[in-house]
Every structure is written in structure tokens, then in C-alpha cells.
Scaffold this active site. Structure first.
Site, mmCIF file in Angstrom:
data_model
loop_
_atom_site.group_PDB
_atom_site.id
_atom_site.type_symbol
_atom_site.label_atom_id
_atom_site.label_comp_id
_atom_site.label_asym_id
_atom_site.label_seq_id
_atom_site.Cartn_x
_atom_site.Cartn_y
_atom_site.Cartn_z
ATOM 1 C CG ASP A 35 4.683 5.703 -0.777
ATOM 2 O OD1 ASP A 35 5.840 4.175 -1.720
ATOM 3 O OD2 ASP A 35 4.354 4.901 -0.435
ATOM 4 C CD GLU A 60 -3.268 3.131 -4.272
ATOM 5 O OE1 GLU A 60 -2.357 3.055 -4.264
ATOM 6 O OE2 GLU A 60 -4.685 3.114 -4.649
ATOM 7 C CG ASP A 113 -1.143 -2.758 -9.661
ATOM 8 O OD1 ASP A 113 -1.111 -3.244 -8.140
ATOM 9 O OD2 ASP A 113 -2.002 -1.600 -9.456
ATOM 10 C CE LYS A 117 -4.165 -11.652 -19.433
ATOM 11 N NZ LYS A 117 -5.506 -11.821 -19.203
ATOM 12 C CG ASP A 149 6.496 -9.753 -4.774
ATOM 13 O OD1 ASP A 149 6.514 -9.027 -5.783
ATOM 14 O OD2 ASP A 149 6.080 -10.690 -5.077
HETATM 15 C C1 LIG Z 1 0.793 -4.052 -5.279
HETATM 16 S S1 LIG Z 1 0.187 -2.709 -4.851
HETATM 17 C C2 LIG Z 1 1.345 -1.870 -3.420
HETATM 18 C C3 LIG Z 1 1.269 -1.273 -2.831
HETATM 19 C C4 LIG Z 1 2.196 -0.222 -1.180
HETATM 20 N N1 LIG Z 1 3.043 0.262 -1.934
HETATM 21 C C5 LIG Z 1 3.244 -1.678 -0.912
HETATM 22 O O1 LIG Z 1 4.447 -2.076 -1.249
HETATM 23 O O2 LIG Z 1 2.289 -2.267 0.281
HETATM 24 C C6 LIG Z 1 0.316 -1.317 -6.654
HETATM 25 C C7 LIG Z 1 -1.035 0.187 -5.612
HETATM 26 O O3 LIG Z 1 -0.236 0.714 -6.188
HETATM 27 C C8 LIG Z 1 -1.467 1.445 -6.791
HETATM 28 N N2 LIG Z 1 -1.333 2.018 -7.933
HETATM 29 C C9 LIG Z 1 -1.129 1.535 -9.414
HETATM 30 N N3 LIG Z 1 -1.108 2.391 -10.347
HETATM 31 C C10 LIG Z 1 -1.678 3.545 -9.617
HETATM 32 C C11 LIG Z 1 -0.673 4.549 -10.605
HETATM 33 N N4 LIG Z 1 -0.740 4.831 -11.896
HETATM 34 N N5 LIG Z 1 -0.595 5.731 -9.649
HETATM 35 C C12 LIG Z 1 -1.113 5.516 -8.613
HETATM 36 N N6 LIG Z 1 -1.148 4.147 -7.723
HETATM 37 C C13 LIG Z 1 -1.367 3.217 -8.503
HETATM 38 C C14 LIG Z 1 -2.712 0.006 -6.975
HETATM 39 O O4 LIG Z 1 -3.944 0.820 -6.382
HETATM 40 C C15 LIG Z 1 -2.211 -0.143 -5.300
HETATM 41 O O5 LIG Z 1 -2.936 0.131 -3.710
#
Ligand SMILES: C[S@@+](CC[C@H](N)C(=O)[O-])C[C@H]1O[C@@H](n2cnc3c(N)ncnc32)[C@H](O)[C@@H]1O
Length: 209
Positions: A35, A60, A113, A117, A149
Site C-alpha cells: 500500500d 509512507e 495527494d 497545480k 476522489d
Molecule cells: C491523501 S493521503 C491518503 C492516505 C490513505 N491512503 C487513505 O486513503 O486514507 C496520501 C498519503 O500519501 C503519502 N505520500 C505522498 N507522496 C508519497 C510518496 N511519494 N511516497 C510515499 N508516501 C507518499 C502522504 O504523506 C499521505 O499520507
């Protein structure tokens, strides 16, 4: 509102040592799911507790979340769950992690994320080079699940994955979840929020061919 971490920051270039599957899991022979962007890991904690015949690995980029998740794994003596800290791109691009990619049965990108932009699109976790790394090492039949979403992000991820000739879409109607990493269709935290707020969910499954 949380501060987003810039995955391209120099701080993430150096990755931590990646232990072997035997060090990560009680039984390293179980099916392995990854994941990516697992946040505090609640989703894969839930999965690991219900599906003892799968191993779950979370990546993460927020270090505090990974530290806390690791403590919880030890406290609860969970043997089929492991967390790695860092930028998923750098971790999986490192020669130390080749064995992880080769052993995966599936990968999920849940609500990554969006980086709205245009100048920040390169910070999005799914990138052509990243998909190339995966396509070069994943076994045929390995599945990738994406969920978001944000329609624009969905289109971007879908286009990026399908621009690589080694992935094809799987029709969700034909997909048997009971044999997947998530047989009970458990939801991530973001997904629960999206459902409560009646937002759209865009999702797709791909197979390495
Ligand atoms: C919007 S959150 C979604 C969390 C979870 N997957 C959920 O569906 O509830 C996106 C997560 O991805 C992590 N993240 C973003 N870019 C990443 C990367 N390049 N490698 C690892 N984690 C990353 C962020 O820190 C954040 O915790």
C-alpha cells in the site's frame, strides 16, 4: 489541514535499509500486498488482522506516522505487517528493493495527494518513470489498484499507467475480490470520509501483462 510533504526534497534521496522478507514477516511465503502512501496505516492494520494469509507492506513519506505504526505492530505482535519510511519512488527504484517488487501480488494507491497545480504534477506519486520501474520488475499478473476522489488526478494516473504497454485494465465486474488482498472490501480513512461526504470515487484495476 496537514502540510504536504514534498517528495522531491533532497531529504528523501537517501533511503533506509530495506530488510529481507524473512525479517519483515513471520511467514515470508504469504502473498504480498503493498500500500503506497499508507499514512498511519489503519487500512493495512485492518487488513492484516482480518487476512492472516496475506502479508501487508506500507510505504509512507511522513516519518512520524511510520514510527508510530511500527510501535503499534510490535505492541500488538502482528507478524504479517511491515512499514517502510520514505518516498515510494526512491525506495522502489533502489536495488535493495528489487526483491519486493518481484514478490508483489498487488499494489494499491489509495487517494494519493492530488498536487492540483500543474507545476506540482511532478510531485504526484504515479509518474511515467515510476510505472516503468514497476513494469520492469513486477511479475506478470500482478495487480495495481488506484482510487481517488479527484477526477483530474484519476485521468492523469490512468493515462500514465496505460501509456506503459505492460499494463491492461481489468473490468471490475469480472473481478473476484474474495481472492484479492482485500476480500471484505475494507475502506481507507480517506474513502470513509469521501463516502460520508457523498463525493465521487474514481477507481480502476490494472494487470501487468
Ligand atoms: C491523501 S493521503 C491518503 C492516505 C490513505 N491512503 C487513505 O486513503 O486514507 C496520501 C498519503 O500519501 C503519502 N505520500 C505522498 N507522496 C508519497 C510518496 N511519494 N511516497 C510515499 N508516501 C507518499 C502522504 O504523506 C499521505 O499520507
Amino acid at each position: 489541514m496537514r502540510q504536504h510533504v514534498n517528495p522531491l526534497s533532497i531529504n528523501f534521496k537517501q533511503i533506509e535499509r530495506i530488510p529481507s522478507l524473512k525479517e519483515m514477516f513471520g511467514n515470508s511465503k504469504l502473498n504480498l500486498h503493498l500500500d503506497i502512501g499508507c499514512a498511519a496505516g489503519e487500512f493495512i492494520f485492518d487488513l492484516a488482522l482480518v487476512n492472516s494469509c496475506w502479508n501487508y507492506l506500507g510505504i509512507e513519506i511522513r516519518e512520524k506516522l511510520v514510527k508510530n505504526a511500527r510501535l503499534k505492530v510490535v505492541e500488538r505482535e502482528i507478524k504479517n505487517l511491515y512499514f517502510v519510511f520514505g518516498n515510494a519512488h526512491n525506495i522502489l527504484n533502489d536495488v535493495q528493493s528489487e526483491f519486493i517488487i518481484k514478490n508483489l501480488k498487488s499494489i494499491s494507491f489509495n487517494f494519493p495527494d492530488p498536487w492540483f497545480k500543474k507545476k506540482h504534477f511532478k510531485r504526484r506519486v504515479i509518474q511515467p518513470e515510476f510505472i516503468n520501474i514497476l513494469s520492469n520488475s513486477l511479475q506478470k499478473g500482478t495487480l495495481i489498484f488506484i482510487k481517488t476522489d479527484v477526477k483530474d488526478l484519476f485521468d492523469y494516473m490512468d493515462y500514465t499507467i496505460l501509456s506503459n504497454f505492460y499494463f491492461k485494465t481489468i473490468d471490475e465486474k469480472d473481478f473476484n475480490y474474495s481472492e484479492s488482498f482485500n476480500p471484505n472490501k475494507l475502506k481507507t480513512n480517506r474513502e470513509k470520509y469521501v463516502i460520508v461526504n457523498q463525493l465521487d470515487i474514481f477507481e480502476r484495476i490494472y494487470m501487468k501483462i
